[in-house]
Scaffold this motif. Sequence first.
Motif, PDB file in Angstrom:
ATOM      1  N   GLY A  19      -8.116  71.329 -80.681  1.00 43.21           N
ATOM      2  CA  GLY A  19      -7.392  70.520 -80.859  1.00 43.21           C
ATOM      3  C   GLY A  19      -7.842  69.242 -81.541  1.00 43.21           C
ATOM      4  N   LEU A  24      -4.938  70.284 -84.359  1.00 44.05           N
ATOM      5  CA  LEU A  24      -3.963  69.462 -83.850  1.00 44.05           C
ATOM      6  C   LEU A  24      -2.831  69.187 -84.817  1.00 44.05           C
ATOM      7  CD1 LEU A  24      -2.718  67.995 -81.494  1.00 44.05           C
ATOM      8  CD2 LEU A  24      -3.803  66.167 -81.852  1.00 44.05           C
ATOM      9  N   THR A  28       0.885  71.061 -84.709  1.00 43.12           N
ATOM     10  CA  THR A  28       2.179  69.942 -84.964  1.00 43.12           C
ATOM     11  C   THR A  28       2.887  70.226 -85.956  1.00 43.12           C
ATOM     12  OG1 THR A  28       0.765  68.046 -83.996  1.00 43.12           O
ATOM     13  CG2 THR A  28       2.637  67.610 -85.405  1.00 43.12           C
ATOM     14  N   ASP A  46      -7.230  74.346 -75.857  1.00 49.74           N
ATOM     15  CA  ASP A  46      -8.499  73.255 -75.736  1.00 49.74           C
ATOM     16  C   ASP A  46      -9.183  73.145 -74.363  1.00 49.74           C
ATOM     17  OD1 ASP A  46      -9.553  71.152 -78.507  1.00 49.74           O
ATOM     18  OD2 ASP A  46      -9.987  70.241 -76.283  1.00 49.74           O
ATOM     19  N   ARG A  49      -8.265  67.498 -72.731  1.00 43.53           N
ATOM     20  CA  ARG A  49      -6.948  66.958 -72.227  1.00 43.53           C
ATOM     21  C   ARG A  49      -6.257  66.245 -73.219  1.00 43.53           C
ATOM     22  NH1 ARG A  49      -6.714  66.991 -65.458  1.00 43.53           N
ATOM     23  NH2 ARG A  49      -8.288  68.747 -65.343  1.00 43.53           N
ATOM     24  N   THR A  50      -7.053  65.339 -73.760  1.00 46.08           N
ATOM     25  CA  THR A  50      -6.878  64.512 -74.855  1.00 46.08           C
ATOM     26  C   THR A  50      -7.493  64.662 -76.187  1.00 46.08           C
ATOM     27  OG1 THR A  50      -8.251  63.028 -73.962  1.00 46.08           O
ATOM     28  CG2 THR A  50      -6.061  62.847 -72.924  1.00 46.08           C
ATOM     29  N   HIS A  51      -6.998  64.182 -77.332  1.00 41.97           N
ATOM     30  CA  HIS A  51      -7.450  63.994 -78.555  1.00 41.97           C
ATOM     31  C   HIS A  51      -7.665  62.731 -78.965  1.00 41.97           C
ATOM     32  CE1 HIS A  51      -7.595  64.658 -82.900  1.00 41.97           C
ATOM     33  NE2 HIS A  51      -6.920  63.811 -83.237  1.00 41.97           N
ATOM     34  N   ASN A  73      -2.289  62.531 -75.761  1.00 38.99           N
ATOM     35  CA  ASN A  73      -2.239  63.542 -74.675  1.00 38.99           C
ATOM     36  C   ASN A  73      -1.625  65.015 -75.238  1.00 38.99           C
ATOM     37  OD1 ASN A  73      -0.892  65.006 -72.444  1.00 38.99           O
ATOM     38  ND2 ASN A  73      -2.341  63.585 -71.424  1.00 38.99           N
ATOM     39  N   TYR A  74      -2.343  66.006 -75.046  1.00 44.30           N
ATOM     40  CA  TYR A  74      -2.001  67.470 -75.822  1.00 44.30           C
ATOM     41  C   TYR A  74      -0.739  67.768 -74.982  1.00 44.30           C
ATOM     42  CZ  TYR A  74      -6.528  68.128 -77.931  1.00 44.30           C
ATOM     43  OH  TYR A  74      -7.836  67.774 -78.576  1.00 44.30           O
ATOM     44  N   GLN A  77       2.270  65.697 -76.757  1.00 52.44           N
ATOM     45  CA  GLN A  77       2.264  66.269 -77.859  1.00 52.44           C
ATOM     46  C   GLN A  77       2.894  67.573 -78.019  1.00 52.44           C
ATOM     47  OE1 GLN A  77       1.851  64.325 -80.514  1.00 52.44           O
ATOM     48  NE2 GLN A  77       1.467  65.606 -82.460  1.00 52.44           N
ATOM     49  N   TYR A  85       0.751  73.988 -74.728  1.00 54.88           N
ATOM     50  CA  TYR A  85      -0.680  73.596 -74.581  1.00 54.88           C
ATOM     51  C   TYR A  85      -1.343  74.373 -73.640  1.00 54.88           C
ATOM     52  CZ  TYR A  85      -4.485  70.882 -72.622  1.00 54.88           C
ATOM     53  OH  TYR A  85      -5.737  70.504 -72.127  1.00 54.88           O
ATOM     54  N   TYR A  87      -4.813  74.593 -71.324  1.00 48.57           N
ATOM     55  CA  TYR A  87      -6.120  74.069 -70.930  1.00 48.57           C
ATOM     56  C   TYR A  87      -7.327  75.199 -70.705  1.00 48.57           C
ATOM     57  CZ  TYR A  87      -9.615  71.477 -68.130  1.00 48.57           C
ATOM     58  OH  TYR A  87     -10.702  70.772 -67.764  1.00 48.57           O
TER      59      TYR A  87
END
Length: 444
Positions: A19, A24, A28, A46, A49-51, A73-74, A77, A85, A87
Motif C-alpha cells: 500500500g 495505493l 484506489t 499490506d 494499517r496506515t499509509h 487509514n487503509y 480508504q 483491505y 492486513y
Amino acid sequence: MTDSRSSASAPHRIVVVGGGAAGLELVTRLGDTLGRDGRAEITLVDRSRTHLWKPLLHSVAAGSLRRSQHELNYLAQAHWHRFIYRYGCVAGIDRGAKLLQLGAMHDDEGREITPATVIPYDTLVMAIGSVTNDFGIPGARQYAVPLESPEQATRFNRRLVNACLRAHAQTDAIWPGQLHVAIIGAGATGTELAAELHRTVRAVIGYGLHRINPARDLHIVLIEAADRILPALPERISRATSVLLAALGIEVRTSARVAEVREDGVALATGEFIPSELVVWSAGVKAPEVLADFGGLEANRLNQLLVLPTLQTTRDPDIFAIGDCASVARGEGRGTVPPRAQAAHQMAAHMHPQILRRLAGQPLRPFRYHDYGSLVALGPYRTLGTLMSRVIGRSLFVEGVFARLMHMSLYKRHEAALHGSAAVFWRAVVSAILQKLTPGVKLH
C-alpha cells in the motif's frame, strides 16, 4: 490474457500487494472503476494499517511533520473507494493454483491478530516497495535507525527528543559524541534530513532546554561513500547543496566508507571513528527478501522482480510488478527506472488502463518512464533541482519559490490521486490552521 474463469460466475480477482504510493494509487483507481460497478474484486494486502507517503519520512524523523496529519487509514480508504483491505504479510505464492500465501500477524505481546491464510487471484500486482540495504555492514541493523516506515521515523524522532531532554537534565558535562547525529548515505533522504535536523533540533532546544548550546553541543555529519553528495543527481545540484550545508555547519564526509556501526558512533574503513549518539542509515535500498525466491519468478541481486515492458513478470503473465520492487528496463542502454516517487506514480497510472485492457482481452501496452527532473528540499533554507524540458531537450536548473512549489506539487499530485482535488484543497487549509495552533516541531 482474459479472465480464466467465466465472467458470469464471479468477478475478476485483482490482488495488489503493498500500500505504498504505487499500490495505493492503483487500488484506489481500480476501486473507483471496476470495484464500484462490480466488474472486479480488488484486494489490497499490506502489513501496516496506515499509509504515509515515503518522501515525508525524513520530516517525521526530524519532527517537522506530524504523522497524524498525513497518514491515511487503509480500512477507511477501502470503504470509500470500493476495494478490500487485508492486513497481512506475504509469506509465499503458489503460482499453479494462483494462491497468495499470507503469514500470521501478531501484536506486540505475541498474540495472534490474523491467522496464516491464502488469497486467490486472477491478476496479481506486486508493489511492496523497498527496504533498507545495509550491505551487511556490522552493527548497522543493531545500532542505526533506518527510515523505511513511519514507525522507524517516529522512533528516531523520539530518541532525538529524549537525547535533548537527557542532555538538559544531566549534571555532568556533555560527553564526546553526545547530541551528535551521523547520517550514513547522502542521497536525497539523508541530505534533506540533515538540513531539517539543523532547524528542528534548535527549535526543540528553544522551548526551554537552555543548558544546551546548539553551536557548541550539536553536530550533524553526513557520510557518503561516493565522491560527492547526491550522487544520482546532477553535479550542479550537489555543489550548491554542499555549499549550503557547509554554511549551516553540517559536516560532509565524501569518499568515506563505513566499516562498522557501533553503539557510540561510526567506524570508517580508514580506521577513523566518528562518535555519535544517534545514527541514521539511508545509504541504499533493495526489494524485500521475500522476492528473492518468489515462486520461481526472475529477480535481480536487489531482489527486484524482472518485468517485461508491459510490467508483467518475465515468467508469469498473470503477475505484474510496479514501484521500487520492480526492475524496469528503460531501453537504449539507459539502465533501469530509478526507485523514485514519480516512477511509482507513473507506473500506477499506467497499470490502471492496463488492467482494463487485460479484462477486455485487448493487447497490453509498454510502460514508458518520463523523467521530469529531481528536486531537493533543504528544510526552510532552500529548494533546488532540475526540471526536464521537452521543448529544448535538456534539464533546467531551478531554485527558490518556484522550486519549492514544484516540490510541493509532487505530494499534492499523490494526494489528489487518493482523495481528489477538492479534498486536497481543504486538507491544505486545515493543515495550515493546525500549524498556527501547535508548536513548530514535535516535542514528544
